[in-house]
Design a protein around this motif. Structure first.
Motif, PDB file in Angstrom:
ATOM      1  N   SER A  50      42.161  55.516  57.109  1.00  0.00           N
ATOM      2  CA  SER A  50      42.663  55.557  55.725  1.00  0.00           C
ATOM      3  C   SER A  50      42.753  54.151  55.133  1.00  0.00           C
ATOM      4  O   SER A  50      43.811  53.720  54.684  1.00  0.00           O
ATOM      5  N   PRO A  51      41.641  53.404  55.155  1.00  0.00           N
ATOM      6  CA  PRO A  51      41.649  52.061  54.553  1.00  0.00           C
ATOM      7  C   PRO A  51      41.787  52.161  53.039  1.00  0.00           C
ATOM      8  O   PRO A  51      41.377  53.154  52.430  1.00  0.00           O
ATOM      9  N   GLU A  52      42.357  51.146  52.425  1.00  0.00           N
ATOM     10  CA  GLU A  52      42.483  51.124  50.971  1.00  0.00           C
ATOM     11  C   GLU A  52      41.583  50.079  50.330  1.00  0.00           C
ATOM     12  O   GLU A  52      41.511  49.989  49.113  1.00  0.00           O
ATOM     13  N   VAL A  53      40.894  49.285  51.166  1.00  0.00           N
ATOM     14  CA  VAL A  53      40.033  48.222  50.645  1.00  0.00           C
ATOM     15  C   VAL A  53      38.623  48.351  51.216  1.00  0.00           C
ATOM     16  O   VAL A  53      38.455  48.471  52.431  1.00  0.00           O
ATOM     17  N   LEU A  54      37.634  48.338  50.323  1.00  0.00           N
ATOM     18  CA  LEU A  54      36.229  48.232  50.718  1.00  0.00           C
ATOM     19  C   LEU A  54      35.860  46.769  50.598  1.00  0.00           C
ATOM     20  O   LEU A  54      35.956  46.186  49.511  1.00  0.00           O
ATOM     21  N   PHE A  55      35.449  46.169  51.702  1.00  0.00           N
ATOM     22  CA  PHE A  55      35.134  44.740  51.744  1.00  0.00           C
ATOM     23  C   PHE A  55      33.634  44.598  51.956  1.00  0.00           C
ATOM     24  O   PHE A  55      33.105  44.955  53.011  1.00  0.00           O
ATOM     25  N   ILE A  56      32.940  44.083  50.946  1.00  0.00           N
ATOM     26  CA  ILE A  56      31.483  43.918  50.989  1.00  0.00           C
ATOM     27  C   ILE A  56      31.176  42.441  51.150  1.00  0.00           C
ATOM     28  O   ILE A  56      31.574  41.620  50.312  1.00  0.00           O
TER      29      ILE A  56
END
Length: 224
Positions: free
Chosen positions: A33-39
């Motif tokens: 359940s991550p809240e951040v997408l890190f590209i």
């Protein structure tokens, strides 16, 4: 790093870190359940969890050469699928696109003609998906050269990818509903500092106590 050292690291992880964090991993085995997408870039010098001091399960990460996100509909890429899954299924609240200093992909983009014979696959990737950044830089920053030109290219590339993100239907919908925020970052390898784009000044500023979210282009647009 020799493979032997990597295997030793695996054993050390299991015998020490995993054992002392067993409860956390048991919890993670039931879902994420991550809240951040890190590209970010595939560059070996960039470790998203290290520089953000995040724990397993907190970041959903997409990495490729040059932290590039193809615009929606250009190709059925793994990046597009990852974005759709992160936003639609995981209900991501924030998306960070993080470039970095001394980026080899951006160096290649500035000298793309030299890549055609040596690395044709890298050439195709940058030519198809980096041309918007390359043209913007060449047309508007003719007064820059060397390290300054590279820095500008790295920054403009991150902003281009923010614009590409905004072409995705699921992202435009979440932005419109105020359920998603985009962030443009640059990680400086030699100092360990992270800079975020501040739309109020049009510059990247060091992150200290608050983030600089990229303004939602749909805010203030009211449709009858």
């Amino acid at each position: 790093m020799p493979l032997k050292r990597i295997i030793a690291g695996l054993n050390d992880f299991h015998d020490n870190y995993f054992i002392t964090h067993r409860e956390m991993f048991e919890h993670l085995s039931h879902g994420q359940s991550p809240e951040v997408l890190f590209i970010t870039c595939s560059d070996s010098r960039i470790d998203p969890c290290l520089i953000t001091q995040s724990q397993p399960g907190e970041l959903f990460v997409i990495r490729n050469i040059g932290n590039i996100i193809p615009a929606y509909g250009i190709s059925n890429s793994a990046e597009a699928a990852g974005i759709e899954y992160a936003v639609q299924t995981l209900n991501i609240k924030d998306i960070v696109i993080c470039g970095h200093s001394h980026c080899g992909a951006m160096k290649g983009l500035l000298q793309i003609g030299n890549l055609a014979q040596q690395m044709p696959l890298v050439y195709d990737w940058l030519k198809h998906h980096g041309e918007a950044t390359r043209r913007l830089v060449l047309d508007n920053y003719q007064h820059c050269s060397g390290d300054k030109l590279l820095k500008v290219t790295i920054e403009q590339n991150v902003l281009t990818q923010i614009e590409n993100l905004e072409t995705y239907p699921v992202i435009r919908s979440r932005l419109h509903g105020g359920k998603l925020t985009l962030h443009a970052w640059i990680y400086e390898i030699e100092t360990g500092e992270v800079f975020a784009y501040d739309a109020n000044t049009g510059k990247f500023k060091i992150i200290e106590n608050r983030p600089f979210p990229v303004p939602n282009p749909l805010i203030g647009v009211h449709l009858e």
